[in-house]
Write an enzyme that holds these catalytic residues in place. Structure first.
Site, PDB file in Angstrom:
ATOM      1  N   GLU A  19       2.372 -12.943  14.150  1.00  0.00           N
ATOM      2  CA  GLU A  19       1.755 -11.406  13.915  1.00  0.00           C
ATOM      3  C   GLU A  19       0.659 -11.105  14.687  1.00  0.00           C
ATOM      4  O   GLU A  19      -0.341 -12.158  14.828  1.00  0.00           O
ATOM      5  CB  GLU A  19       1.478 -11.623  12.174  1.00  0.00           C
ATOM      6  N   ARG A 125       2.142  -3.080   0.039  1.00  0.00           N
ATOM      7  CA  ARG A 125       1.297  -1.824  -0.749  1.00  0.00           C
ATOM      8  C   ARG A 125       0.113  -1.620   0.197  1.00  0.00           C
ATOM      9  O   ARG A 125      -0.159  -0.341   0.313  1.00  0.00           O
ATOM     10  CB  ARG A 125       0.840  -2.445  -1.913  1.00  0.00           C
ATOM     11  N   GLY A 126      -0.456  -2.563   0.846  1.00  0.00           N
ATOM     12  CA  GLY A 126      -1.584  -2.432   1.755  1.00  0.00           C
ATOM     13  C   GLY A 126      -2.778  -2.726   0.978  1.00  0.00           C
ATOM     14  O   GLY A 126      -2.923  -2.840  -0.410  1.00  0.00           O
ATOM     15  N   ALA A 145       4.346  -1.886  -3.790  1.00  0.00           N
ATOM     16  CA  ALA A 145       5.491  -2.219  -2.543  1.00  0.00           C
ATOM     17  C   ALA A 145       6.764  -2.253  -2.954  1.00  0.00           C
ATOM     18  O   ALA A 145       7.729  -1.815  -2.477  1.00  0.00           O
ATOM     19  CB  ALA A 145       5.161  -3.674  -2.082  1.00  0.00           C
ATOM     20  N   TYR A 180       2.882 -14.770  -2.538  1.00  0.00           N
ATOM     21  CA  TYR A 180       1.774 -15.287  -2.556  1.00  0.00           C
ATOM     22  C   TYR A 180       1.537 -16.696  -3.335  1.00  0.00           C
ATOM     23  O   TYR A 180       1.815 -16.634  -4.634  1.00  0.00           O
ATOM     24  CB  TYR A 180       0.636 -14.427  -3.282  1.00  0.00           C
TER      25      TYR A 180
END
Ligand code: FAD
Length: 318
Positions: A19, A125-126, A145, A180
């Site tokens: 990434e 979601r951010g 999300a 997570y």
């Protein structure tokens, strides 16, 4: 190609991916290519590009007054994806966030992505804006999300926001979501967090990318718990080596994770930052070897635009 197809085509072989962040406004795309070039020898089938929501900054005027203005520091996620695909002929995966988008803008962004030939999105979601103490959804935007995943899934079925469109074209996005292993920091407990992760998969997510972790037992337990909850999609471990001693404090603070005692002790025993970096890279090489034995489908690195540590790890693994 869809990420799930890359994984199934690999027939159990662990893949390499990474990434990066789009350039800071005013910088050229060359910096992105410089961060990618050293890693191409490891054949990443896809490269993720993060999305940074706008934030507020204060501009001082000559009369001393401060003006609050919205500003996006790294504005070019979609264009960066297009540039990567054009130059390297690999899939680029844009991160798509709820924050900063109305539902209408989300839909329009997805149409852009489809026309660019982008097959995958990571639906998030951010983060909260730095100027806010918690995530504030955009008015008429998605709050979670799972809502965003449902929106993309609906478009994959030809269902757009305004159902007055006859025979709308179906998009065909492969949707990824975040997971997570050590719990999302806002969640009251791991089980509640799992129920929302399951919701994202039920809404149409086809793969999960994890938050970084430094203890493979956390990944193992997370995968086992996902399977026990009926979450059967590929789970891609997200990885980042420690490269400086400040991260002993910074990473737990920012990403809400534990750094194992052995790694902490080894870093604290170092007398130079160079030694810290060696310890961090060595730890990550061992983590990667074990993750590959555990059957991780992909080793996905958070490079933050610095390819060198990831290159050293990949050289030892692939
Ligand atoms: P969600 O899945 O919506 O979860 C957010 C919280 O709400 C969790 O505590 C969850 O348990 C809870 N929740 C979920 N659904 C519901 C519901 N229906 N009702 C009540 N509670 C609910 N951030 C960026 O800004 N840009 C990026 O490019 C980016 N890339 C990332 C990539 C990865 C692999 C990861 C792991 C994170 C990334 N992030 C990024 C950070 C991410 O946006 C934050 O961690 C954010 O706080 C949560 O995003 P999410 O998609 O996991 O949210």
């Amino acid at each position: 190609m869809k990420i799930i197809d890359h994984i199934s085509n690999a027939k159990g072989k662990t893949l390499f991916s990474f990434e990066l962040l789009p350039p800071i406004k005013g910088q050229s795309i060359k910096g992105i290519f410089d961060a990618i070039d050293p890693l191409m020898e490891f054949n990443p089938p896809f490269i993720d590009v993060t999305y940074l929501r706008e934030d507020y900054i204060y501009k001082q005027h000559s009369n001393g007054l401060l003006e609050k203005v919205a500003y996006r520091k790294r504005p070019s996620t979609v264009a960066t994806c297009a540039a990567i695909m054009n130059k390297y002929k690999v899939d680029a995966v844009p991160h798509l966030i709820c924050g900063g988008f109305t539902k209408e803008e989300t839909e329009n962004a997805l149409i852009d992505l489809q026309f660019l030939g982008i097959d995958n999105v990571l639906a998030l979601r951010g983060d909260a804006r730095k100027s806010d103490s918690m995530f504030i959804p955009t008015p008429n935007g998605h709050a979670y999300a799972s809502d965003l995943v449902k929106h993309v899934s609906d478009m994959n079925k030809g269902k757009y926001l305004h159902d007055d469109m006859d025979s709308a074209e179906k998009t065909d996005f492969c949707i990824g979501v975040a997971g997570y292993p050590e719990k999302h920091f806002e969640s009251p407990n791991l089980d509640t967090d799992f129920s929302y992760l399951k919701l994202k998969v039920d809404m149409g997510a086809e793969f999960i990318v994890t938050q970084m972790f430094f203890d493979n037992q956390k990944y193992k337990a997370f995968v086992e718990k996902c399977r026990a909850h009926g979450i059967n999609v590929p789970i891609i471990p997200g990885l980042k080596p420690i490269t400086n001693s400040k991260q002993l404090i910074g990473l737990p603070k920012i990403f809400h994770l534990d750094i194992p005692l052995d790694l902490t002790n080894a870093i604290q025993a170092c007398s130079t930052e160079k030694q810290v970096k060696e310890v961090g890279i060595e730890w990550m090489i061992n983590q990667c070897k074990e993750l590959r034995e555990m059957g991780a489908p992909v080793l996905h690195f958070y490079t933050m635009g610095n390819p060198e540590p990831t290159k050293r790890i990949a050289q030892a693994i692939f």
